[in-house]
Design a protein around this motif. Structure first.
Motif, PDB file in Angstrom:
ATOM      1  N   SER A  48       0.842  -1.201   0.000  1.00 30.05           N
ATOM      2  CA  SER A  48       0.000   0.000   0.000  1.00 30.05           C
ATOM      3  C   SER A  48       0.873   1.245   0.000  1.00 30.05           C
ATOM      4  CB  SER A  48      -0.917  -0.010   1.215  1.00 30.05           C
ATOM      5  OG  SER A  48      -0.149   0.108   2.404  1.00 30.05           O
ATOM      6  N   LEU A  49       0.259   2.379  -0.338  1.00 32.16           N
ATOM      7  CA  LEU A  49       0.994   3.634  -0.340  1.00 32.16           C
ATOM      8  C   LEU A  49       1.503   3.985   1.053  1.00 32.16           C
ATOM      9  CD1 LEU A  49      -1.229   5.798  -2.730  1.00 32.16           C
ATOM     10  CD2 LEU A  49       0.968   4.706  -3.236  1.00 32.16           C
ATOM     11  N   ALA A  50       0.694   3.662   2.077  1.00 29.30           N
ATOM     12  CA  ALA A  50       1.104   3.957   3.449  1.00 29.30           C
ATOM     13  C   ALA A  50       2.307   3.107   3.850  1.00 29.30           C
ATOM     14  CB  ALA A  50      -0.066   3.715   4.407  1.00 29.30           C
ATOM     15  N   GLU A  51       2.278   1.813   3.485  1.00 32.80           N
ATOM     16  CA  GLU A  51       3.416   0.931   3.815  1.00 32.80           C
ATOM     17  C   GLU A  51       4.678   1.368   3.082  1.00 32.80           C
ATOM     18  OE1 GLU A  51       0.829  -3.158   4.631  1.00 32.80           O
ATOM     19  OE2 GLU A  51       1.713  -2.757   2.659  1.00 32.80           O
ATOM     20  N   ARG A  52       4.513   1.754   1.819  1.00 37.47           N
ATOM     21  CA  ARG A  52       5.677   2.218   1.060  1.00 37.47           C
ATOM     22  C   ARG A  52       6.257   3.498   1.658  1.00 37.47           C
ATOM     23  NH1 ARG A  52       4.910   3.650  -5.195  1.00 37.47           N
ATOM     24  NH2 ARG A  52       4.346   5.677  -4.304  1.00 37.47           N
ATOM     25  N   ALA A  53       5.389   4.388   2.080  1.00 34.56           N
ATOM     26  CA  ALA A  53       5.850   5.631   2.695  1.00 34.56           C
ATOM     27  C   ALA A  53       6.560   5.360   4.013  1.00 34.56           C
ATOM     28  CB  ALA A  53       4.679   6.578   2.898  1.00 34.56           C
ATOM     29  N   GLU A  54       6.084   4.360   4.760  1.00 33.28           N
ATOM     30  CA  GLU A  54       6.719   4.021   6.037  1.00 33.28           C
ATOM     31  C   GLU A  54       8.130   3.466   5.823  1.00 33.28           C
ATOM     32  OE1 GLU A  54       7.186   3.674  10.098  1.00 33.28           O
ATOM     33  OE2 GLU A  54       5.603   4.692   8.948  1.00 33.28           O
ATOM     34  N   VAL A  55       8.287   2.634   4.805  1.00 36.14           N
ATOM     35  CA  VAL A  55       9.614   2.103   4.486  1.00 36.14           C
ATOM     36  C   VAL A  55      10.542   3.239   4.057  1.00 36.14           C
ATOM     37  CG1 VAL A  55      10.907   0.576   2.948  1.00 36.14           C
ATOM     38  CG2 VAL A  55       8.711  -0.159   3.858  1.00 36.14           C
ATOM     39  N   GLN A  56      10.037   4.163   3.261  1.00 32.92           N
ATOM     40  CA  GLN A  56      10.848   5.285   2.813  1.00 32.92           C
ATOM     41  C   GLN A  56      11.291   6.166   3.978  1.00 32.92           C
ATOM     42  OE1 GLN A  56       8.933   7.814  -0.061  1.00 32.92           O
ATOM     43  NE2 GLN A  56      10.877   8.520  -0.891  1.00 32.92           N
ATOM     44  N   ARG A  57      10.374   6.381   4.948  1.00 35.25           N
ATOM     45  CA  ARG A  57      10.733   7.188   6.119  1.00 35.25           C
ATOM     46  C   ARG A  57      11.807   6.492   6.948  1.00 35.25           C
ATOM     47  NH1 ARG A  57       5.159   8.509   6.245  1.00 35.25           N
ATOM     48  NH2 ARG A  57       4.739   6.755   7.645  1.00 35.25           N
TER      49      ARG A  57
ATOM     50  N   GLU B  41      21.298   8.482   0.494  1.00 44.60           N
ATOM     51  CA  GLU B  41      20.356   8.837  -0.576  1.00 44.60           C
ATOM     52  C   GLU B  41      19.401   7.682  -0.806  1.00 44.60           C
ATOM     53  OE1 GLU B  41      20.489   9.865  -5.379  1.00 44.60           O
ATOM     54  OE2 GLU B  41      22.325   9.860  -4.172  1.00 44.60           O
ATOM     55  N   VAL B  42      18.135   7.986  -1.070  1.00 45.54           N
ATOM     56  CA  VAL B  42      17.114   6.965  -1.307  1.00 45.54           C
ATOM     57  C   VAL B  42      16.420   7.269  -2.628  1.00 45.54           C
ATOM     58  CG1 VAL B  42      15.001   5.872  -0.470  1.00 45.54           C
ATOM     59  CG2 VAL B  42      16.741   6.629   1.162  1.00 45.54           C
ATOM     60  N   GLN B  43      16.279   6.241  -3.455  1.00 51.00           N
ATOM     61  CA  GLN B  43      15.605   6.392  -4.744  1.00 51.00           C
ATOM     62  C   GLN B  43      14.580   5.279  -4.915  1.00 51.00           C
ATOM     63  OE1 GLN B  43      18.160   6.042  -8.131  1.00 51.00           O
ATOM     64  NE2 GLN B  43      16.544   6.481  -9.627  1.00 51.00           N
ATOM     65  N   LEU B  44      13.363   5.666  -5.305  1.00 56.29           N
ATOM     66  CA  LEU B  44      12.311   4.696  -5.587  1.00 56.29           C
ATOM     67  C   LEU B  44      12.407   4.255  -7.040  1.00 56.29           C
ATOM     68  CD1 LEU B  44       9.679   3.163  -4.929  1.00 56.29           C
ATOM     69  CD2 LEU B  44       8.432   5.242  -5.601  1.00 56.29           C
ATOM     70  N   VAL B  45      12.428   2.946  -7.260  1.00 58.39           N
ATOM     71  CA  VAL B  45      12.437   2.366  -8.602  1.00 58.39           C
ATOM     72  C   VAL B  45      11.138   1.612  -8.781  1.00 58.39           C
ATOM     73  CG1 VAL B  45      13.628   0.846 -10.224  1.00 58.39           C
ATOM     74  CG2 VAL B  45      14.947   2.157  -8.559  1.00 58.39           C
ATOM     75  N   THR B  46      10.252   2.117  -9.641  1.00 57.15           N
ATOM     76  CA  THR B  46       8.971   1.469  -9.865  1.00 57.15           C
ATOM     77  C   THR B  46       9.150   0.193 -10.680  1.00 57.15           C
ATOM     78  OG1 THR B  46       8.525   2.684 -11.910  1.00 57.15           O
ATOM     79  CG2 THR B  46       7.866   3.737  -9.834  1.00 57.15           C
ATOM     80  N   ARG B  47       8.079  -0.573 -10.781  1.00 57.95           N
ATOM     81  CA  ARG B  47       8.140  -1.825 -11.544  1.00 57.95           C
ATOM     82  C   ARG B  47       8.456  -1.550 -13.006  1.00 57.95           C
ATOM     83  NH1 ARG B  47       3.604  -4.930 -11.883  1.00 57.95           N
ATOM     84  NH2 ARG B  47       4.783  -6.883 -11.768  1.00 57.95           N
ATOM     85  N   ASP B  48       7.822  -0.521 -13.572  1.00 55.62           N
ATOM     86  CA  ASP B  48       8.080  -0.202 -14.982  1.00 55.62           C
ATOM     87  C   ASP B  48       9.508   0.296 -15.188  1.00 55.62           C
ATOM     88  OD1 ASP B  48       5.517  -0.927 -15.645  1.00 55.62           O
ATOM     89  OD2 ASP B  48       4.704   1.107 -15.474  1.00 55.62           O
ATOM     90  N   GLU B  49      10.022   1.066 -14.242  1.00 54.72           N
ATOM     91  CA  GLU B  49      11.401   1.537 -14.348  1.00 54.72           C
ATOM     92  C   GLU B  49      12.389   0.372 -14.237  1.00 54.72           C
ATOM     93  OE1 GLU B  49      10.862   6.038 -12.471  1.00 54.72           O
ATOM     94  OE2 GLU B  49      11.550   4.366 -11.219  1.00 54.72           O
ATOM     95  N   ALA B  50      12.091  -0.590 -13.367  1.00 54.01           N
ATOM     96  CA  ALA B  50      12.957  -1.773 -13.241  1.00 54.01           C
ATOM     97  C   ALA B  50      12.966  -2.578 -14.533  1.00 54.01           C
ATOM     98  CB  ALA B  50      12.494  -2.631 -12.077  1.00 54.01           C
ATOM     99  N   LEU B  51      11.791  -2.720 -15.175  1.00 52.28           N
ATOM    100  CA  LEU B  51      11.714  -3.439 -16.447  1.00 52.28           C
ATOM    101  C   LEU B  51      12.486  -2.707 -17.540  1.00 52.28           C
ATOM    102  CD1 LEU B  51      10.555  -5.704 -18.190  1.00 52.28           C
ATOM    103  CD2 LEU B  51       8.493  -4.288 -18.508  1.00 52.28           C
TER     104      LEU B  51
ATOM    105  N   ALA C  13      18.922   2.345  -1.685  1.00 55.56           N
ATOM    106  CA  ALA C  13      19.489   3.231  -0.676  1.00 55.56           C
ATOM    107  C   ALA C  13      21.001   3.246  -0.815  1.00 55.56           C
ATOM    108  CB  ALA C  13      19.089   2.772   0.724  1.00 55.56           C
ATOM    109  N   ARG C  14      21.535   4.388  -1.158  1.00 51.55           N
ATOM    110  CA  ARG C  14      22.990   4.538  -1.244  1.00 51.55           C
ATOM    111  C   ARG C  14      23.518   4.851   0.148  1.00 51.55           C
ATOM    112  NH1 ARG C  14      26.400   4.990  -5.363  1.00 51.55           N
ATOM    113  NH2 ARG C  14      24.642   5.124  -6.803  1.00 51.55           N
TER     114      ARG C  14
END
Length: 297
Positions: free
Chosen positions: A70-79, A89-99, A127-128
């Protein structure tokens, strides 16, 4: 006087090498083979060390998310990642970006994931880490904490692979030193036999020089110089073959593993090591010649 004596030694050594050119070729090739094998081990070790340094400097923690996160779970991991002092540094890689990244880095495998149902890549956070955190136990604690969070499917950190790669590099270095020492000894013995043949073929000339009171160093000098020149020629031949081997390896490895191996990242030996290889070859030849000429004393 010193220059004149050195010039005499070199001229006589060149004449002697040409006179016994068949034996000289055998000796030079033996030295070249020994130094080539040693150079291969040195080049492999240097590239492994460079690879470990690059991976260590670009230490990353990959946090893979579940498909149903969920968006809330993803936001919690990012925090959690942004709030940790080890993370720079933290970067989100979406499924389409990974493909898209997979298709770009591995074009030969792109057809395997071209269908509408073929989408095996999850979204993730990359996460760098700070340089001082690379390989630390605190990173492992962070990974364990992240694995227990909702929405996280897996956490990958390649510290263990870096440690194994460092161990392999050290093992290759020690193995190369051992093999190189054995081959160098064999090359020195080959030079010894070649110089002995030269001594035997010129025994009458040597006896005349001894009768007229020529200094022992003056008699031995050309033969020792022969060994040194054989070692230098063998080292130059070995370095030429090593440079060719590295050039071929760049193309072959890059073609065999596109996207994984950058041809430009495969390095040769530094200049200081090249000089040491040449000096080492001359030392091997000098040692062999001294062993052969010791009976003159």
């Amino acid at each position: 006087m010193l220059f004149a004596g050195l010039k005499y030694f070199v001229s006589e050594a060149v004449t002697g090498l040409w006179r016994g050119r068949r034996s000289t070729v055998l000796s030079v090739v033996t030295i070249a083979a020994a130094l080539f094998v040693l150079g291969i081990f040195l080049a492999v070790t240097a590239n492994l060390d460079a690879l470990v340094a690059r991976w260590g400097a670009a230490a990353e923690l990959s946090v893979y998310l579940r498909d149903d996160v969920s968006l809330a779970e993803r936001a919690e991991v990012q925090r959690a990642l942004r709030g940790d002092p080890l993370v720079r540094e933290v970067q989100l890689v979406t499924r389409d970006e990974a493909l898209a990244r997979f298709r770009r880095d591995f074009p030969d495998l792109a057809p395997a994931v071209s269908g509408p149902e073929a989408h095996p890549f999850p979204a993730s956070f990359e996460a760098r880490l700070a340089p001082e955190a690379s390989g630390g136990d605190l990173v492992e604690s962070l990974a364990v904490r992240l694995r227990g969070m909702r929405g996280v499917s897996d956490v990958r950190y390649d510290r263990l692979w870096l440690q194994r790669l460092q161990s392999i590099a050290a093992l290759v270095g020690w193995g190369g030193a051992l093999v190189g020492a054995v081959l160098a000894l064999a090359a020195a013995l080959t030079v010894t036999n070649v110089v002995r043949l030269a001594l035997f073929s010129r025994r009458d000339e040597i006896q005349i020089m001894e009768l007229v009171g020529a200094p022992l160093s003056f008699i031995k000098g050309p033969f020792v110089m022969e060994g040194i020149l054989q070692g230098a020629l063998g080292a130059i031949l070995a370095l030429g073959a090593l440079g060719l081997a590295i050039s071929l390896a760049r193309g072959r490895l890059a073609a065999a593993a596109p996207g994984l191996i950058d041809a430009n990242s495969i390095v040769g030996l530094p200049l200081a090591t090249l000089v040491l290889v040449v000096v080492g070859g001359m030392a091997v030849g000098c040692l062999g010649a001294l062993l052969a000429a010791r009976r003159l004393g």
